[in-house]
Design an enzyme around this catalytic site. Structure first.
Site, short mmCIF file in Angstrom:
data_model
loop_
_atom_site.label_atom_id
_atom_site.label_comp_id
_atom_site.label_asym_id
_atom_site.label_seq_id
_atom_site.Cartn_x
_atom_site.Cartn_y
_atom_site.Cartn_z
N LYS B 77 0.85 -1.20 0.00
CA LYS B 77 0.00 0.00 0.00
C LYS B 77 0.88 1.25 0.00
CE LYS B 77 -3.96 1.91 2.59
NZ LYS B 77 -4.74 1.80 3.84
N SER B 152 -9.79 2.16 3.08
CA SER B 152 -8.94 2.91 2.17
C SER B 152 -8.03 2.01 1.32
CB SER B 152 -8.06 3.88 2.95
OG SER B 152 -7.16 3.17 3.79
N SER B 176 -9.80 -0.36 7.14
CA SER B 176 -9.26 -0.20 5.79
C SER B 176 -8.58 -1.44 5.22
CB SER B 176 -8.26 0.96 5.75
OG SER B 176 -8.93 2.18 5.88
#
Lengths: 99, 503
Positions: B77, B152, B176
């Protein structure tokens, strides 16, 4: 519960150092009021006898020996800077004309 | 090659049936094929990944492999610092920034020999539940490209779901990792707070953030968790204790026997009435079937009430913006990132204001303003102070519930993936996606989301959440693996997004 006015949002944006356009202020004020109305439901949920939690798990301060360990070189530390001068971060003027 | 799990790839590498270069190239080819449609990646590092893969193959030839996952490629990420690779956090304010150091998680991946395929898309600074708040455009759900992949960490979940990577790293501040897992039919784990180092993870909310595994199977998550977890002196909130035996727990769970285990169904998060509302019927149906499968495996089910959980969302949306508004003050246009000059001779303050206006997106601005408000004198006690007290009540609810149950369960997300754009102008509707995942972050306890099937209404994936007491992450893996094994037997194989949707 409190409604957040356009003037208040402008004040908060000033505190947070963000220039907001008129459009953004028009847009943000009602959205923030809706959010605040929703989160206001927690008022009165916990009595005075309930201690606050800042961290979920207990924390103790962490110490280490005061010895030099490898860190970033000046070149690495400055590698992402918008402007560099004499191995330093170069920044816009800090003082205003009148100062 | 690409449909193999990380454990299968590791076994094939160990058996000499394939090479890390071949496995890495296959995933890079897949990225080239489908990522135009999915947009899971913000940056792909083909050259670096192949070089790391070649080194892995050389190590293996010399009999010097570094870990069980040596040579298995991974996606990271874009909120974790990667030396020499761009790290944007999905924000324009960090466009083009190349960190001079690695996050501890990234350092451990490299030390264990996992080639890094690239950086995955995310809501800006991890603020969002749909990945639509990325400054670089949304990621699309591989199950239906018109729908959100969750957020997210939608990029990491979509990359794994679309077979662009066997493994990925996510971060979970309010859900997330777990909510994207639920809506993309993948596995996601939020470890115990402090179980995985936050050093080099660009902070959203320090007291809530936690990095963790994003995979297609429970065993793969356990394998990855053991690589990235454990004490780090560079993070003062890192837990100075060995990790539980996670892989062993996953293997034990997969054997299917849950005799003696007490499973607590959280009243407030498992039915339409009597707690939190907004559950989709198909989500609740798949949840109940999974509970029944746990019972069939020998578990005892008890119903537990956590009355403070109905206040968790409000608590979170005061604590998170307060911490975020402080954290994001460091983006001041002075030392790194964007610098915008509103006029030629502007002052540092004027440059700062203009830069933060140009560099931050709408959601980030909303939360900074909200946090600034919650921390202002006159409102502090009523909002932030009260939220911290309710946080105590939520932890107490967990303590009481774990007296009666070894794990707690709920659906991971209230609905399946919604259409892109559906909630973009309604922040509260967007925030409600996290109502089942947030309590774990507030209390610091670990959680896993495991695919639980497809909802009848729309044929889209649903997720089953398992929560355990702090430090007992192994229970998430044991129960998650048992459920996964029972469901796979029922389905006859894993749930896979329809390939024709990706082309």
């Amino acid at each position: 519960m409190p409604e957040i006015t356009r003037a208040e949002v402008a004040h908060l944006a000033n505190l947070a150092r963000i220039d907001l356009s008129d459009d953004e202020l028009d847009h943000l004020a009602p959205q923030l009021s809706v959010i605040l109305e929703s989160v206001a439901s927690i008022s009165g949920v916990a009595g005075d006898d309930v201690p606050p939690t800042s961290h979920a798990l207990p924390l103790t301060n962490v110490f280490r020996e005061d010895v030099v360990t490898p860190g970033l070189t000046p070149e690495q530390a400055l590698s992402g800077a918008p402007a560099v001068e004499e191995q330093r971060f170069s920044v816009p003027r800090i003082l205003g004309e009148e100062q | 090659m690409i449909t193999r799990t990380a454990a299968e790839l590791a076994a094939a590498l160990a058996a000499g049936e394939t090479t890390s270069v071949a496995a890495t190239q296959a995933h890079l080819d897949r990225i080239a094929e489908v990522d135009g449609a999915v947009h899971a990646f913000l940056h792909v590092d083909a050259e670096g990944a192949l070089a790391q893969a070649a080194e892995s193959d050389a190590r293996r030839a010399a009999g010097a492999t570094r870990s069980a996952l040596d040579g298995v490629p991974i996606a990271v990420k874009d909120v974790l610092a990667t030396e020499g690779l761009p790290t944007t956090c999905g924000s324009k304010i960090l466009e083009g920034w190349i960190p001079p150091y690695d996050a501890t998680v990234v350092r451990r991946l490299k030390a264990a020999g996992l080639p890094i395929l690239g950086k995955t898309n995310m809501d800006e600074f991890a603020m969002g539940s749909s990945t639509e708040h990325s400054a670089y455009g949304p990621t699309r759900n591989p199950w239906d490209l018109d729908r959100i992949p969750g957020g997210s960490g939608g990029g990491s979940a979509a990359a794994v779901a679309a077979f662009e990577a066997p493994l990925a790293i996510g971060t979970d501040t309010g859900g997330s990792i777990r909510q994207p897992g639920a809506v993309t039919g993948t596995v996601g784990v939020k470890p115990t707070y402090g179980g995985v180092s936050r050093y080099g993870l660009v902070a959203l909310a320090n007291s809530l953030d936690q990095a963790g595994p994003v995979t297609r199977t429970v065993l793969d998550s356990a394998l990855l968790h053991e690589v990235i977890g454990g004490h780090d002196p560079l993070d003062s909130t890192s837990i100075d204790q060995p990790l539980p035996a996670l892989v062993e727990a996953a293997k034990r769970g997969a054997a299917g026997d849950l005799s003696g285990l007490r499973v607590g169904v959280i009243t407030e998060m498992s039915r339409q009435e009597g707690g939190l509302s907004g559950w989709q019927a198909g989500v609740l149906a798949r949840f109940q079937e999974s509970v029944d499968l746990l019972v069939k495996a020998g578990a005892e089910v008890v119903e537990v009430s956590c009355p403070s959980f109905v206040h968790a969302l409000a608590t979170y949306y005061l604590i998170l913006p307060a911490e975020a508004s402080s954290n994001l003050a460091k983006f001041d246009a002075m030392r790194y990132g964007l610098r915008v000059w509103p006029e030629a001779d502007a002052s540092a303050e004027e440059v700062m204001r203009a830069t933060r206006d140009a560099g931050f997106g709408d959601e980030v601005k909303r939360r900074i303003i909200l946090g600034t408000y919650a921390l202002s004198s006159g409102y502090y006690d009523a909002y932030y102070g009260q939220a911290q007290k309710v946080r105590t009540l939520i932890s107490r609810d967990f303590d009481a519930a774990f007296e009666r149950a070894d794990v707690l369960v709920s659906p991971t997300a209230p609905t399946t993936a919604f259409k892109l754009g559906a909630k973009l102008d309604d922040p509260m509707a967007m925030y409600l996606n996290d109502l089942a995942t947030i309590p774990a972050n507030l209390a610091g306890v670990p959680g896993i989301s495991v695919p639980s099937g497809l909802a009848d209404e729309d044929g889209l994936p649903t997720g089953f959440q398992i929560l355990a007491p702090a430090l007992a992450d192994d229970r998430c893996y044991r129960v998650g693996a048992a459920l996964e094994a029972a469901l796979l037997e029922q389905w006859g194989g894993p749930l896979v997004p329809p390939e024709e949707k990706l082309s």
